[in-house]
Every structure is written in C-alpha cells, then in structure tokens.
Design a protein around this motif. Structure first.
Motif, short mmCIF file in Angstrom:
data_model
loop_
_atom_site.label_atom_id
_atom_site.label_comp_id
_atom_site.label_asym_id
_atom_site.label_seq_id
_atom_site.Cartn_x
_atom_site.Cartn_y
_atom_site.Cartn_z
N LEU A 189 -23.72 -88.79 78.11
CA LEU A 189 -24.81 -89.48 77.42
C LEU A 189 -26.16 -89.06 77.99
O LEU A 189 -27.13 -88.87 77.24
CB LEU A 189 -24.63 -91.01 77.52
N GLU A 190 -26.21 -88.91 79.29
CA GLU A 190 -27.48 -88.47 79.90
C GLU A 190 -27.89 -87.10 79.35
O GLU A 190 -29.06 -86.84 79.11
CB GLU A 190 -27.35 -88.41 81.43
N ASP A 191 -26.88 -86.24 79.16
CA ASP A 191 -27.18 -84.89 78.65
C ASP A 191 -27.62 -84.89 77.19
O ASP A 191 -28.50 -84.13 76.81
CB ASP A 191 -25.93 -83.99 78.77
N ILE A 192 -26.97 -85.70 76.38
CA ILE A 192 -27.17 -85.54 74.93
C ILE A 192 -28.11 -86.58 74.31
O ILE A 192 -28.61 -86.37 73.22
CB ILE A 192 -25.83 -85.56 74.14
N MET A 193 -28.31 -87.68 74.98
CA MET A 193 -29.05 -88.79 74.36
C MET A 193 -30.49 -88.41 74.05
O MET A 193 -31.29 -88.13 74.94
CB MET A 193 -29.03 -89.99 75.32
#
Ligand code: AMP
Length: 512
Positions: A340-344
């Motif tokens: 989530l940190e990568d894609i959010m």
C-alpha cells in the motif's frame, strides 16, 4: 417515443411470424390475457424439459424480432469468419446469424440509440456484436465473455425490444423480463443499466433483493413492472407471498450463471424456472463456464446458441498486470502495508479476503494504522453495504476490503489495483476478482498473495498467467517444477519447504 410507439400496429403480424424455437402453438393470439386464465394455462406443466412439453393452450408470444440489415446480410462467409477471428468470437448452434458491426445494424428503438450515443459508445463490443442478433432471434443463448465486456447491455437491449412487442401488462400481471443475479450488488448494478437505457421508454423495472425492507419492493411489484432484476431468495419469498407471479415472463436471464448454478443456488433456480412458461427465451451469461455447469445449464435450455468471446479456457483480462508473490501466512499483513505504501496514490484499491472475520480484522488494523479502508461482506446490513460501496465508488474511501460478495459483476470505474490478500477458493473466482480492475478499456494491476495452503492452485494459476502473457516470478517457476514432480508422486513436501522459505531451490538440489 414511448415503448408503445415502437410496436407494430398490427398484433396479427406477430402471429404470422414464426420464431426459430420449433414450438408449435395451437392457441390463438388475442392480444390480451387474464392472469387467472394464464394461471390455469401454465400450472403443473413446467416441471419437464421444454422439448417434451405440451404447449397446447399456451397463448403464443413473439420472440423473434431480428431483421438483418442489408450491410450485415451482404457479408461474405469469409468476411464473417475474419470478423469473428479478429474479435475472438467462437460460436456454436444451428442457423447462426452474422455478427453486427455497428449499432445502426440493429433495429433498436430510437430512445435506446440516443442513450448509446449519450454514453459515447463507438461500436458494439464483441459479445454485443454476436450476442444481439442471436438474442433478437428469440433463441436460447449461452454467452461467455470476460467481465467488463459489455455483457449487461448484450442482454438488456434485446430485452427492451422484447418487452416492446408484448401485450401491455394487465392488473395483477408479473414481469415480462426476469433477470436473476447471484448478489444484491450485481442486481442493483444491472438495474442501473436497465434504468439508464430504458429511461425514456415507459418500461418500468425494479430490483428485488434481500436484506432490506420488503415494502417498497412489494409496492413496485404491485404497480406492475415489465423488468424485474432479482436475487433468487427474495424473489421466492415474493412469489410465495403472492406479491408477484412469473406467468408473463417470456424472457429469462441468468447473469453470472455459473455461480447461480454451482454455488448451491440450483434448487432455488429450479423453483423459479418451474414457474415460467417452458417456451420462454432463456439466456445465460457468465465470464467463466466450467464443463459441469454447462451440463446442468443445458437442462434449462432449448436448442441454444453458444457464443464465447476469447479463449473458451479460463482466461483473465489481458489488460490486467498480474503479480503473484509467494509468502507465508504471517508475512501477509506487513507485505500488504508495504504494498500500500508503494502504490497508494488515492486510486481505488480493492482487497479480497477469504472470510468475513478476516475482512473485519484486517480492515480494523488498517484503519488503526491510518489507512482509509472500509469493508463489505455478507454479514453487513444492506444499508451499510450500499454506503460502503458508494463511498468507494465516489473515491471518498479509496480502499475497500471485501469477501467474494464483491468478486463478480461489480463495475466500479477506475479500480486501479486488486489485491488478493487471501487466494480465492477457485480459479474462476480469481479471474472474477481481478476482473474488478482493467474495466472498459482501462489497464489494471492485480497483486496476489500466495501461500503453501494454496499450492494446489499453482498449476492452473500459472496457466492463466501464461495465457495472459505475464512474466512468471522465479518462485512460481520453481513451484511449477516441483508441482510437476509432485504429480509424479515423488516429493510433495517440497512445495511447503519453498513456500515457507526454509530452503532455496538450489539448496534442495531440486528435491528435499
Ligand atoms: P459489463 O460487462 O456489462 O459489466 O459492462 C462493462 C462496462 O462497459 C459498463 O460500464 C458499460 O456501460 C460499458 N459498455 C457497454 N457496452 C459498451 C460499448 N459498446 N462500448 C463501450 N463501453 C460499453
């Protein structure tokens, strides 16, 4: 233009045209039917397969509305073949009509054409191009196409034409078109399309599903609606309490038919179908179509066409980038947060879990960690499900966690990522779940967490990944190798070693 304007002025013209169905009716068409006489006509007869049914006494109805446009009629055999090949259309059945290439090739009412123009559609999708002429010919149909392919309109627009040509509803009459769907969310979504494309006609529709008060649904039914979209349980409830009846149904649709037939819905479907006249037109639509379902399905069909878009094998939408990561169960949450940190970036992210409990737990944890997540599953009240879905649709809560209740048919624009936190119970569900992204021409990405417990799906998952031209991670390649050995009965345990990360492929020297 009202729906009545588009009917032929002379009901006798219906009488003179014979549908392809092969049924011969002896009853006279009189343009009107009382509910009580209809009840006498159909009761007791519908339990056997249509072929053997005695249709004497049934009032005939018209179901063949297709007149081929000169442009379509003039297509040569090789043109038709080339068109089908290019759009990956496979067909089965007798007297198959040519596909249509443009909206104007189909004789839709003017108000439908206006809605199509308003929606900005430029050409029929593949399933529409072949499905419309088939459905308009009044024949039974099995239509298989992946999610997001325009399936809903493939059956709804012919349904509108069908309704237009039937006698008006009399007081006490039930619907003319019945669409059955496995989930409330899908039913509501179908209704929205029906409302949009039938809006300027006088065709009324309603949606019948459980989990909400019956009052408004009963009132709609009693007012008289031509199209009912329903989930089986609540519809049976309405039938048993005599709030509606299916004696006027002549166009029956099962959407997500494989799920309707294989997930324990069959007795309910049978109960419903048994109340519908046997010479109805029946249309099955699905994204996936296991062989055993086909066998079951054919029991409800007469001389059907079958149209398959794409490969008849289980296949994922090629516009979706599929990434599979192998991990152990207890690595999942941290991996999720990292992902989530990568894609959010504020885009919509749909996360699938196996269980309602798991769904609640992870959602709670995500929210505690500051992620804007809401969850949707079968234990939530309908009001809450509607609210969660609308927050997600509006992008106010960009992360939605869900069980398979949201796996099929849901059309939320711009879901950029699907994450399978838990691997689903079947490859069909995998295809449906990831199909929530990459819709209507957009690209999408699916991340799947794969653990030792899912090892039995490795082989088929790899097939789907390969077919879609995806790069296989090294690990999955290894699993495939080990699976091949496991099939030979040599070293099944290796799979578990690999998944738990205890050994590398090399260290093991292939076998443990
Ligand atoms: P469905 O497969 O029915 O869930 O449809 C997916 C989406 O495609 C829906 O948002 C439809 O409105 C849209 N759609 C349907 N027909 C067409 C078409 N001919 N061209 C472009 N989009 C379409």
């Amino acid at each position: 233009m009202s729906r009545y304007d588009s009917r032929s002025a002379d009901p006798a013209s219906y009488r003179e045209r014979r549908s392809d169905s092969g049924f011969v009716h002896k009853g006279e068409y009189d343009g009107s039917r009382s509910s009580s006489s209809a009840k006498r006509e159909y009761e007791g007869g519908a339990l056997s397969p249509p072929r053997k049914l005695e249709l004497d006494g049934l009032t005939p109805f018209e179901k063949n509305f297709y007149s081929e446009s000169p442009a379509v009629a003039s297509m040569s055999e090789s043109e038709v073949e080339e068109y089908r090949r290019r759009r990956e259309i496979t067909v089965e059945g007798k007297n198959i009509p040519n596909p249509v290439k443009s909206f104007s090739d189909v004789n839709f009412p003017e108000y439908v054409m206006q809605e199509i123009a308003k929606a900005g559609f430029t050409e029929p999708t593949a399933i529409q191009s072949q499905g419309w002429p088939m459905a308009l010919k009044g024949r039974d149909l099995i239509g298989i196409a992946e999610t997001g392919s325009g399936k809903t309109l493939a059956y709804l627009l012919p349904a509108i034409v069908h309704v237009n040509a039937q006698p008006f509803l009399a007081p006490g009459d039930g619907p003319i078109v019945l669409v059955l769907a496995p989930t409330r969310e899908l039913a509501v979504q179908i209704q929205q399309e029906a409302a949009k494309f039938g809006a300027s006609s006088k065709i009324k529709n309603t949606c019948i599903y459980g989990g909400v008060p019956k009052g408004p649904q009963v009132r709609d039914l009693q007012k008289g609606v031509e199209i009912v979209i329903a989930t089986p349980g609540r519809l049976i409830d309405m039938l048993e309490s005599h709030h509606t009846n299916l004696r006027r149904v002549t166009y029956l649709v099962l959407d997500e038919a494989d799920r309707m037939l294989d997930m324990g819905f069959e007795p309910q479907i049978r109960k419903i179908v048994d109340q519908i006249r046997p010479d109805r037109q029946t249309l099955y639509w699905s994204a996936t179509w296991p062989k055993d379902v086909e066998q079951l399905a054919r029991r409800f069909l007469f001389n059907p066409y079958k149209v398959v878009i794409g490969s008849p094998d289980l296949k994922a939408n090629h516009a979706i980038y599929q990434h599979v990561e192998i991990m152990s169960e207890n690595q999942k949450y941290n991996k999720l947060v990292k992902l989530l940190e990568d894609i959010m970036d504020g885009s919509r992210i749909l996360i699938f879990m196996d269980t309602k409990k798991g769904c609640d737990q992870i959602t709670r944890q995500l929210r505690m960690d500051g992620w804007p997540a809401l969850s949707i599953h079968g234990d939530k009240s309908q009001a809450e499900r509607d609210w969660v879905l609308s927050e997600f649709r509006a992008g106010k809560s960009p992360i939605m966690t869900a069980t398979d209740v949201a796996a099929r048919g849901l059309d939320v624009k711009d879901v950029k990522y699907v994450i399978n936190y838990d691997f689903p119970g079947s490859l069909e569900d995998y295809v449906h779940r990831i199909g929530r992204t990459g819709r209507a021409g957009a690209k999408g990405t699916a991340y799947t967490f794969f653990t030792a417990a899912n090892a039995k799906f490795a082989k088929d998952l790899i097939k789907i990944l390969k077919e879609a031209g995806q790069k296989l991670s090294e690990a999955l390649g290894i699993v495939e190798g080990v699976m091949a050995e496991a099939v030979l009965g040599t070293k099944e345990d290796c799979i578990y070693c690999i998944f738990e990360g205890s050994f590398s492929y090399r260290e093991m020297g292939y076998y443990c």
